[in-house]
Design a protein around this motif. Structure first.
Motif, PDB file in Angstrom:
ATOM      1  N   THR A 158       1.182   6.758  -5.378  1.00  0.00           N
ATOM      2  CA  THR A 158       1.720   5.764  -6.588  1.00  0.00           C
ATOM      3  C   THR A 158       0.672   4.685  -6.778  1.00  0.00           C
ATOM      4  O   THR A 158      -0.134   4.441  -5.848  1.00  0.00           O
ATOM      5  CB  THR A 158       2.920   4.965  -6.066  1.00  0.00           C
ATOM      6  OG1 THR A 158       4.015   5.758  -5.563  1.00  0.00           O
ATOM      7  CG2 THR A 158       3.657   4.225  -7.163  1.00  0.00           C
ATOM      8  N   ASP A 159       0.482   4.464  -8.042  1.00  0.00           N
ATOM      9  CA  ASP A 159      -0.682   3.400  -8.541  1.00  0.00           C
ATOM     10  C   ASP A 159      -0.317   2.064  -8.006  1.00  0.00           C
ATOM     11  O   ASP A 159       0.837   1.744  -7.582  1.00  0.00           O
ATOM     12  CB  ASP A 159      -1.004   3.659  -9.941  1.00  0.00           C
ATOM     13  CG  ASP A 159       0.465   2.958 -10.557  1.00  0.00           C
ATOM     14  OD1 ASP A 159       0.426   1.856 -10.722  1.00  0.00           O
ATOM     15  OD2 ASP A 159       1.022   3.954 -11.112  1.00  0.00           O
ATOM     16  N   CYS A 160      -1.401   1.427  -7.679  1.00  0.00           N
ATOM     17  CA  CYS A 160      -1.210   0.045  -7.189  1.00  0.00           C
ATOM     18  C   CYS A 160      -0.294  -0.914  -7.985  1.00  0.00           C
ATOM     19  O   CYS A 160       0.593  -1.692  -7.604  1.00  0.00           O
ATOM     20  CB  CYS A 160      -2.648  -0.764  -7.290  1.00  0.00           C
ATOM     21  SG  CYS A 160      -2.685  -2.382  -6.777  1.00  0.00           S
ATOM     22  N   CYS A 161      -0.511  -0.812  -9.636  1.00  0.00           N
ATOM     23  CA  CYS A 161       0.515  -1.521 -10.139  1.00  0.00           C
ATOM     24  C   CYS A 161       1.775  -1.289 -10.169  1.00  0.00           C
ATOM     25  O   CYS A 161       2.806  -2.384 -10.071  1.00  0.00           O
ATOM     26  CB  CYS A 161       0.162  -1.180 -11.852  1.00  0.00           C
ATOM     27  SG  CYS A 161       0.970  -2.412 -12.977  1.00  0.00           S
ATOM     28  N   THR A 162       2.309  -0.036 -10.018  1.00  0.00           N
ATOM     29  CA  THR A 162       3.592   0.182  -9.769  1.00  0.00           C
ATOM     30  C   THR A 162       4.019  -0.193  -8.395  1.00  0.00           C
ATOM     31  O   THR A 162       5.370  -0.588  -8.351  1.00  0.00           O
ATOM     32  CB  THR A 162       3.906   1.808  -9.834  1.00  0.00           C
ATOM     33  OG1 THR A 162       3.320   2.265 -11.218  1.00  0.00           O
ATOM     34  CG2 THR A 162       5.282   2.286  -9.802  1.00  0.00           C
ATOM     35  N   ARG A 163       3.421  -0.105  -7.449  1.00  0.00           N
ATOM     36  CA  ARG A 163       3.825  -0.465  -6.075  1.00  0.00           C
ATOM     37  C   ARG A 163       4.170  -1.751  -6.040  1.00  0.00           C
ATOM     38  O   ARG A 163       4.976  -2.324  -5.346  1.00  0.00           O
ATOM     39  CB  ARG A 163       2.701   0.039  -5.240  1.00  0.00           C
ATOM     40  CG  ARG A 163       2.560   1.320  -4.723  1.00  0.00           C
ATOM     41  CD  ARG A 163       1.704   1.532  -3.508  1.00  0.00           C
ATOM     42  NE  ARG A 163       0.569   0.885  -3.529  1.00  0.00           N
ATOM     43  CZ  ARG A 163      -0.678   1.249  -3.861  1.00  0.00           C
ATOM     44  NH1 ARG A 163      -0.834   2.457  -4.407  1.00  0.00           N
ATOM     45  NH2 ARG A 163      -1.830   0.347  -3.860  1.00  0.00           N
ATOM     46  N   ASN A 164       3.244  -2.740  -6.662  1.00  0.00           N
ATOM     47  CA  ASN A 164       3.403  -4.058  -6.300  1.00  0.00           C
ATOM     48  C   ASN A 164       4.089  -4.862  -7.440  1.00  0.00           C
ATOM     49  O   ASN A 164       4.676  -5.769  -7.243  1.00  0.00           O
ATOM     50  CB  ASN A 164       1.970  -4.687  -6.423  1.00  0.00           C
ATOM     51  CG  ASN A 164       1.272  -4.471  -5.154  1.00  0.00           C
ATOM     52  OD1 ASN A 164       1.398  -5.209  -4.147  1.00  0.00           O
ATOM     53  ND2 ASN A 164       0.462  -3.289  -5.279  1.00  0.00           N
ATOM     54  N   CYS A 165       4.411  -4.103  -8.782  1.00  0.00           N
ATOM     55  CA  CYS A 165       5.234  -4.741  -9.613  1.00  0.00           C
ATOM     56  C   CYS A 165       6.754  -4.433  -9.332  1.00  0.00           C
ATOM     57  O   CYS A 165       7.713  -5.315  -9.662  1.00  0.00           O
ATOM     58  CB  CYS A 165       4.754  -4.293 -10.883  1.00  0.00           C
ATOM     59  SG  CYS A 165       3.056  -5.188 -11.329  1.00  0.00           S
ATOM     60  N   CYS A 166       6.988  -2.876  -9.142  1.00  0.00           N
ATOM     61  CA  CYS A 166       8.286  -2.552  -9.154  1.00  0.00           C
ATOM     62  C   CYS A 166       8.772  -2.839  -7.755  1.00  0.00           C
ATOM     63  O   CYS A 166      10.130  -2.539  -7.328  1.00  0.00           O
ATOM     64  CB  CYS A 166       8.232  -0.993  -9.450  1.00  0.00           C
ATOM     65  SG  CYS A 166       7.900  -0.877 -11.201  1.00  0.00           S
ATOM     66  N   THR A 207       0.927  -1.154   0.007  1.00  0.00           N
ATOM     67  CA  THR A 207      -0.040   0.122   0.269  1.00  0.00           C
ATOM     68  C   THR A 207       0.845   1.204   0.153  1.00  0.00           C
ATOM     69  O   THR A 207       2.149   1.157   0.135  1.00  0.00           O
ATOM     70  CB  THR A 207      -1.014  -0.013   1.376  1.00  0.00           C
ATOM     71  OG1 THR A 207      -0.135  -0.007   2.322  1.00  0.00           O
ATOM     72  CG2 THR A 207      -1.838  -1.377   1.306  1.00  0.00           C
ATOM     73  N   THR A 213       9.653  -6.049   0.075  1.00  0.00           N
ATOM     74  CA  THR A 213       8.599  -6.717  -0.601  1.00  0.00           C
ATOM     75  C   THR A 213       8.338  -7.828  -0.007  1.00  0.00           C
ATOM     76  O   THR A 213       8.895  -8.992   0.249  1.00  0.00           O
ATOM     77  CB  THR A 213       8.661  -6.905  -2.260  1.00  0.00           C
ATOM     78  OG1 THR A 213       9.315  -5.804  -2.497  1.00  0.00           O
ATOM     79  CG2 THR A 213       7.727  -7.588  -2.686  1.00  0.00           C
ATOM     80  N   ARG A 244      10.434   1.037  -6.971  1.00  0.00           N
ATOM     81  CA  ARG A 244       9.406   1.934  -7.779  1.00  0.00           C
ATOM     82  C   ARG A 244       9.667   3.305  -7.747  1.00  0.00           C
ATOM     83  O   ARG A 244      10.244   3.943  -6.784  1.00  0.00           O
ATOM     84  CB  ARG A 244       8.164   1.638  -7.311  1.00  0.00           C
ATOM     85  CG  ARG A 244       8.052   2.002  -5.758  1.00  0.00           C
ATOM     86  CD  ARG A 244       6.513   1.672  -5.323  1.00  0.00           C
ATOM     87  NE  ARG A 244       6.102   1.904  -3.527  1.00  0.00           N
ATOM     88  CZ  ARG A 244       6.611   1.240  -2.907  1.00  0.00           C
ATOM     89  NH1 ARG A 244       7.138   0.247  -3.012  1.00  0.00           N
ATOM     90  NH2 ARG A 244       6.087   1.725  -1.773  1.00  0.00           N
TER      91      ARG A 244
END
Length: 316
Positions: free
Chosen positions: A153-161, A132, A315, A165
């Protein structure tokens, strides 16, 4: 003469009979009935502030006797409680007079030589491992909240990078105004690629750069350079060879360009076994000279956030 006095007493008695509340001892003001102030039908009191009008100047006490707050009126230069986004019951630091040529909102930094940064624990992140947006409280040494910081930060960026990020971190003051913006671009996180190392830009106010923090390539040590708004080197940051906070804190020394004089320190504090093991909520302390330029103090705060994301944002 006696007849005249009796006539006057009779008139006063008749007047008091029509308004019983005014029959008070000598020296007390009359207590008029509430109906005397109700106004015409549909009257709801004086209107509030109109759109387009500037707020009252600093120090304005508002209507009413001095020293007595008026309901629903803002209290200027006073600690503010329960601001949205922060924990309830923690006072905000009163705003000091702004020094000359100080960006708006940075006057808080002119009176302190240390800030404490506490990352808030996100329950959803602890239970699910779903990354989050990070939120931080920035306090002075007295425990008063100076700023509140929130990642955007958007959800995709947080959980992918993950920790690498790019992000925008918005720092607000006790009036809810964004006073500092941190921008971190997507860069390489490997020391084997010295051409694209980490960097963060500090803006105060938003949109106006006041400095940068760039990672300096070194085969063993952790090093950064603090730059001013013209990208000229001002200070350096040196950390340990292996950044590990197991059962102890980690210090990053802020030095002069020749690394001979220690100017300040960024410290990652040990938060306890459970907090360190099950969360990525970290505690930091930043020390700097009280008379240091407030812009450089803001840049040091930005350096602390960059260090947090690079080395302590795990992570799960």
């Amino acid at each position: 003469m006696t007849r005249t006095v009796l006539i006057m007493d009779k008139q006063n008695t008749q007047m008091n009979a029509s308004h019983p509340e005014t029959n008070l001892p000598v020296g007390y003001p009359p207590q008029y009935p509430p109906t005397a102030f109700q106004g015409p039908p549909g009257y709801n009191g004086y209107p509030g502030p109109q759109v387009g009008y500037p707020p009252p100047p600093t120090g304005h006490s508002g209507p009413g006797p001095a020293g007595f707050p008026v309901p629903n009126q803002p209290m200027y230069n006073q600690p503010v409680y329960n601001q949205p986004g922060g924990a309830a019951g923690i006072p905000w630091m009163p705003a000091p007079p702004p020094p000359l040529n100080c960006p708006p909102g940075l006057e808080y930094l002119s009176q302190i030589d240390q800030v404490l940064i506490h990352q808030q624990i996100e329950l959803l992140e602890v239970l699910t491992g779903f990354e989050t947006n990070n939120k931080y409280e920035i306090k002075n040494s007295f425990g008063q909240r100076v700023y509140f910081a929130a990642e955007d930060t958007d959800c995709c960026t947080r959980n992918c990078c993950g920790p690498s990020r790019p992000f925008t971190l918005r720092i607000i003051d006790n009036m809810g105004q964004e006073v500092i913006t941190l921008e971190r671009p997507l860069r390489c996180s490997s020391c084997c690629c010295p051409c694209c190392l980490q960097e963060i830009e500090i803006q105060a106010p938003p949109g106006v750069p006041v400095g940068y923090v760039t990672q300096t390539w070194h085969p063993c040590l952790t090093k950064f350079t603090i730059k001013n708004q013209n990208r000229e080197d001002v200070l350096k940051i040196s950390g340990p060879c292996i950044v590990c906070s197991c059962f102890a804190g980690v210090d990053f020394e802020i030095t002069s360009l020749d690394e001979q004089t220690v100017v300040g320190r960024i410290s990652k504090h040990w938060s306890g076994l459970l907090r360190e093991a099950f969360t990525d909520a970290d505690n930091f302390g930043i020390q700097f000279p009280r008379d240091l330029d407030v812009k450089l103090k803001a840049v040091m705060i930005g350096a602390c956030f960059l260090i947090d994301y690079m080395f302590f944002e795990r992570t799960r």
